[in-house]
Write an enzyme that holds these catalytic residues in place. Structure first.
Site, short mmCIF file in Angstrom:
data_model
loop_
_atom_site.label_atom_id
_atom_site.label_comp_id
_atom_site.label_asym_id
_atom_site.label_seq_id
_atom_site.Cartn_x
_atom_site.Cartn_y
_atom_site.Cartn_z
CE LYS A 1 1.91 39.32 -25.36
NZ LYS A 1 1.84 40.24 -26.62
CE1 TYR B 1 0.32 36.85 -30.59
CE2 TYR B 1 2.27 35.89 -30.47
CZ TYR B 1 1.22 36.63 -29.70
OH TYR B 1 1.02 37.11 -28.51
CG PHE C 1 4.33 43.71 -35.68
CD1 PHE C 1 3.54 42.63 -34.85
CD2 PHE C 1 3.32 44.62 -36.08
CE1 PHE C 1 2.46 42.38 -34.73
CE2 PHE C 1 2.08 44.61 -36.05
CZ PHE C 1 1.70 43.35 -35.39
NE ARG D 1 -10.13 42.97 -26.19
CZ ARG D 1 -9.12 42.88 -27.12
NH1 ARG D 1 -8.36 41.76 -27.06
NH2 ARG D 1 -8.57 43.86 -27.60
CB THR E 1 -2.00 46.48 -27.83
OG1 THR E 1 -3.38 45.84 -28.08
CG2 THR E 1 -0.89 45.87 -28.63
NE ARG F 1 -1.26 44.14 -23.08
CZ ARG F 1 -2.35 43.92 -24.10
NH1 ARG F 1 -3.29 44.48 -24.36
NH2 ARG F 1 -2.12 42.65 -24.72
CG ASN G 1 1.85 43.76 -25.05
OD1 ASN G 1 2.22 42.74 -25.12
ND2 ASN G 1 1.05 44.06 -25.80
CG HIS H 1 -2.42 36.93 -26.23
ND1 HIS H 1 -2.73 37.56 -27.38
CD2 HIS H 1 -3.27 35.91 -26.23
CE1 HIS H 1 -3.79 37.00 -27.90
NE2 HIS H 1 -4.02 36.01 -27.33
CD GLU I 1 -6.19 33.63 -29.12
OE1 GLU I 1 -5.87 34.24 -29.96
OE2 GLU I 1 -6.22 33.82 -27.71
P1 CMP Z 1 -1.00 40.29 -28.60
O1 CMP Z 1 -2.15 40.66 -28.05
O2 CMP Z 1 -0.36 39.48 -28.01
O3 CMP Z 1 -1.44 40.05 -30.03
C1 CMP Z 1 -0.31 40.63 -31.31
C2 CMP Z 1 0.83 40.97 -30.57
O4 CMP Z 1 1.49 41.92 -31.46
C3 CMP Z 1 0.34 42.07 -29.60
O5 CMP Z 1 -0.42 41.63 -28.48
C4 CMP Z 1 1.76 43.05 -29.38
O6 CMP Z 1 2.48 42.56 -28.32
C5 CMP Z 1 2.46 43.03 -30.81
N1 CMP Z 1 2.42 44.11 -31.43
C6 CMP Z 1 1.32 44.82 -31.92
N2 CMP Z 1 1.81 45.76 -32.73
C7 CMP Z 1 3.07 45.77 -32.94
C8 CMP Z 1 3.98 46.55 -33.35
N3 CMP Z 1 3.59 47.77 -34.05
N4 CMP Z 1 5.46 46.21 -33.04
C9 CMP Z 1 5.70 45.14 -32.32
N5 CMP Z 1 4.62 44.22 -31.85
C10 CMP Z 1 3.19 44.71 -31.80
#
Ligand code: CMP
Length: 139
Positions: free
Chosen positions: A10, A50, A58, A86, A92, A103, A113, A116, A127
């Site tokens: 990212k 997404y 969010f 994972r 996450t 992470r 973070n 993905h 994907e």
């Molecule tokens: P990702 O695996 O890319 O898939 C969805 C993304 O949403 C996740 O990683 C986070 O980076 C983001 N995400 C999930 N929860 C939140 C949150 N509460 N606030 C902001 N971003 C979020």
């Protein structure tokens, strides 16, 4: 079984010049990079990727973050690639991530973070197809 998963390094990670460090952790975890490209995602591309999160509070911020700089999209191959990826990514929210995970080492926040990774074989295929043509993947 040897399977494939989809990964994104990212913008928070590319901005801090961590592409190599993240990739090394993926490789050390037994994953092989069989496709990789650095791209600037468009807003439309990020919104489409997404789309499952469209109703989340969010969503708008997530899309803006994902287009805030370059990302590196990758196809990773290995034994149980989805789970393996994972496990090395960690939770996450970096506050919940185990020691030694990507992470835990690098993520700045739940949004920024660093990586993905697909959450199932089915989503991995969707994907991968979203970003790569078959001939761009060389196993
Ligand atoms: P990702 O695996 O890319 O898939 C969805 C993304 O949403 C996740 O990683 C986070 O980076 C983001 N995400 C999930 N929860 C939140 C949150 N509460 N606030 C902001 N971003 C979020």
């Amino acid at each position: 079984a040897v399977t494939r998963t989809f990964s994104i390094i990212k913008p928070d990670a590319t901005r801090r010049n961590l592409t190599g460090a993240v990739t090394k952790m993926l490789e050390d975890a037994g994953l092989r990079v069989v496709a990789s490209k650095r791209i600037q995602m468009t807003k439309e591309q990020a919104e489409g990727f997404y789309a499952v999160h469209k109703e989340r509070p969010f969503f708008g911020e997530l899309v803006e973050f994902m287009i805030s700089g370059p990302v590196v999209v990758q196809v990773l191959e290995g034994e149980d690639a989805v789970k393996r990826n994972r496990d090395i990514m960690g939770a996450t929210n970096p506050a919940d991530a185990d020691e030694g995970t990507i992470r835990k080492c690098f993520a700045e926040s739940i949004e920024a973070n660093s990586v993905h990774g697909s959450d199932s074989d089915e989503n991995a295929k969707i994907e991968i197809d979203y970003f790569f043509k078959p001939e761009e993947i060389v196993g």
